[in-house]
Design a protein around this motif. Structure first.
Motif, PDB file in Angstrom:
ATOM      1  N   PRO A 323     -32.555  29.570 -36.008  1.00 32.75           N
ATOM      2  CA  PRO A 323     -31.439  29.300 -35.092  1.00 32.75           C
ATOM      3  C   PRO A 323     -31.754  29.602 -33.628  1.00 32.75           C
ATOM      4  CG  PRO A 323     -30.702  30.557 -37.016  1.00 32.75           C
ATOM      5  CD  PRO A 323     -32.203  30.578 -37.022  1.00 32.75           C
ATOM      6  N   GLN A 324     -32.793  30.407 -33.392  1.00 30.97           N
ATOM      7  CA  GLN A 324     -33.123  30.801 -32.021  1.00 30.97           C
ATOM      8  C   GLN A 324     -34.232  29.956 -31.390  1.00 30.97           C
ATOM      9  OE1 GLN A 324     -33.834  35.076 -31.894  1.00 30.97           O
ATOM     10  NE2 GLN A 324     -32.266  35.415 -33.468  1.00 30.97           N
ATOM     11  N   ARG A 325     -34.796  29.032 -32.150  1.00 30.39           N
ATOM     12  CA  ARG A 325     -35.868  28.203 -31.594  1.00 30.39           C
ATOM     13  C   ARG A 325     -35.297  27.206 -30.598  1.00 30.39           C
ATOM     14  NH1 ARG A 325     -37.942  27.187 -37.502  1.00 30.39           N
ATOM     15  NH2 ARG A 325     -39.042  29.175 -37.868  1.00 30.39           N
ATOM     16  N   ARG A 326     -36.015  27.031 -29.503  1.00 32.89           N
ATOM     17  CA  ARG A 326     -35.595  26.053 -28.491  1.00 32.89           C
ATOM     18  C   ARG A 326     -36.183  24.680 -28.759  1.00 32.89           C
ATOM     19  NH1 ARG A 326     -37.122  27.559 -22.760  1.00 32.89           N
ATOM     20  NH2 ARG A 326     -35.811  25.731 -22.353  1.00 32.89           N
ATOM     21  N   HIS A 327     -37.451  24.648 -29.203  1.00 32.74           N
ATOM     22  CA  HIS A 327     -38.158  23.369 -29.296  1.00 32.74           C
ATOM     23  C   HIS A 327     -38.629  23.021 -30.696  1.00 32.74           C
ATOM     24  CE1 HIS A 327     -38.064  23.240 -24.948  1.00 32.74           C
ATOM     25  NE2 HIS A 327     -38.642  24.424 -24.894  1.00 32.74           N
TER      26      HIS A 327
END
Length: 395
Positions: A323-327
């Motif tokens: 859930p915290q990944r940007r890419h």
């Protein structure tokens, strides 16, 4: 020497082999892979297989589609043109680097990981037994060694419990110490251990003997020079990071190379830190091409350098909670001509026979029709390479 950022980018790309046109499709030969290996000197190995094993990607990025069995042969068959050792993490290296890394081998009892140090300290009899079994039976995997030792080993098992993690740690200690090496990998990515003398090409074998290794200071200077040649231009941090030298190892070497004229101090537009240019670095007027870069490609190892050269803040998010990944999970930067223009999260869905683009992020100002067409072309090329069944090997 002053350098513009654009000039430094072109120097960096040329040093890493990106200024050379790719061979025609289907025309890549083993000699092309050898050329890439001799250019970059070090190719990081990583076990993540969501797309393909990372060591195969730098060759695709520079050459286009090729038969991965060619690379396996360079690594697995004599005379080997690539061997495994700890350089920039676990790596394929040009065999010529092996003797220069003798200082690292000599410190296996002090600098290796904890489990390796403990088995060498607490179970020297196991290390001796493992060494003897590899000499007698190698090449073999850790699991094959475990089975052989269970069958042939002495009965004093209670002394160390026949804990197979200890056997693996003993193998890895001997690998770090340079006493055994990898004669190749299985299809399950397991190392096949063998005595080093049976793995190294004859020209390197004598120089790799501990009695003939160069003095540490000489090795540091040669490794810094090799790193500078492979990078073209970089800071002290870049030159150290390429083969993971410590400041006290690299700094005197850099000073000596500057004094001899091999390294030229440089000031690069937008860089806060002093940089060093290799005197033989090529300076093309333009670099054209496209490439999807492995997260472990040597062009982008040093993240501060990537940020300084391209304004590209790159972070591998494999270990970031989803859930915290940007890419995305396995994100490849997309190099188009001289700029990093996009981040592409890719997965090879082998069951469905498709290459999945899980997420795509364009850099500011990029993503127009020409950029998209270039990326689609490279994705098509990558998909064909990864997902087309290989023809049967020639007998």
């Amino acid at each position: 020497m002053p350098l513009s950022r654009a000039a430094a980018v072109r120097i960096a790309l040329a040093a890493q082999g990106f200024s050379r046109p790719r061979p025609a499709p289907g025309a890549v030969r083993g000699t092309d892979l050898v050329r890439v290996m001799r250019t970059v000197k070090v190719v990081q190995i990583d076990s993540v297989n969501v797309l393909t094993r990372s060591q195969y990607l730098p060759f695709f990025s520079r050459l286009g589609p090729y038969d991965v069995r060619l690379l396996d042969r360079l690594r697995d068959r004599a005379p080997r043109r690539a061997v495994e050792y700890w350089a920039h993490e676990a790596s394929l290296i040009d065999p010529a680097l092996w003797p220069l890394l003798g200082f690292r081998m000599a410190r296996a009892h002090d600098d290796s990981w904890g489990g390796m140090q403990r088995v060498a300290r607490d179970h020297p009899e196991l290390v001796h037994a493992v060494r003897a079994q590899v000499a007698a039976l190698g090449p073999l995997t850790a699991r094959e060694l475990e089975r052989a030792m269970a069958h042939d080993g002495p009965r004093e098992r209670a002394d160390w419990g026949w804990n197979w993690s200890l056997v693996k740690n003993a193998l890895e200690h001997l690998f770090w110490a340079g006493e055994i090496s990898s004669a190749g990998r299985t299809s399950q990515f397991e190392r096949r251990y063998a005595p080093t003398a049976r793995v190294l090409p004859p020209p390197v074998r004598a120089a790799a003997d501990p009695a003939h290794r160069p003095p540490a200071a000489t090795a540091y200077a040669e490794l810094v020079e090799i790193s500078a040649r492979a990078l073209g231009v970089g800071t002290e941090q870049c030159l150290r990071d390429y083969v993971r030298l410590r400041p006290e190892q690299a700094r005197p070497a850099i000073e000596a190379l500057v004094a001899s004229g091999v390294l030229i101090p440089a000031r690069i537009q937008g860089w806060a830190r002093p940089a060093y240019l290799h005197r033989d670095a090529r300076r093309p007027r333009r670099v054209a091409g496209r490439a999807l870069l492995s997260p472990f490609d040597s062009l982008i190892w040093q993240r501060d350098r990537v940020r300084a050269l391209w304004g590209f803040d790159y972070r591998l998010e494999i270990y970031v909670p989803a859930p915290q990944r940007r890419h995305g999970y396995y994100v490849l930067p997309f190099l188009l001509d001289e700029e990093l223009v996009a981040r592409v999260d890719l997965k090879a869905d082998r069951a469905a026979g498709v290459l999945r683009v899980n997420h795509l992020t364009w850099e500011d100002g990029r993503g127009g029709a020409q950029d998209r067409a270039a990326l689609e072309g490279e994705l098509d090329l990558l998909a064909g390479w990864l997902l087309t069944p290989a023809e049967p090997a020639t007998p």
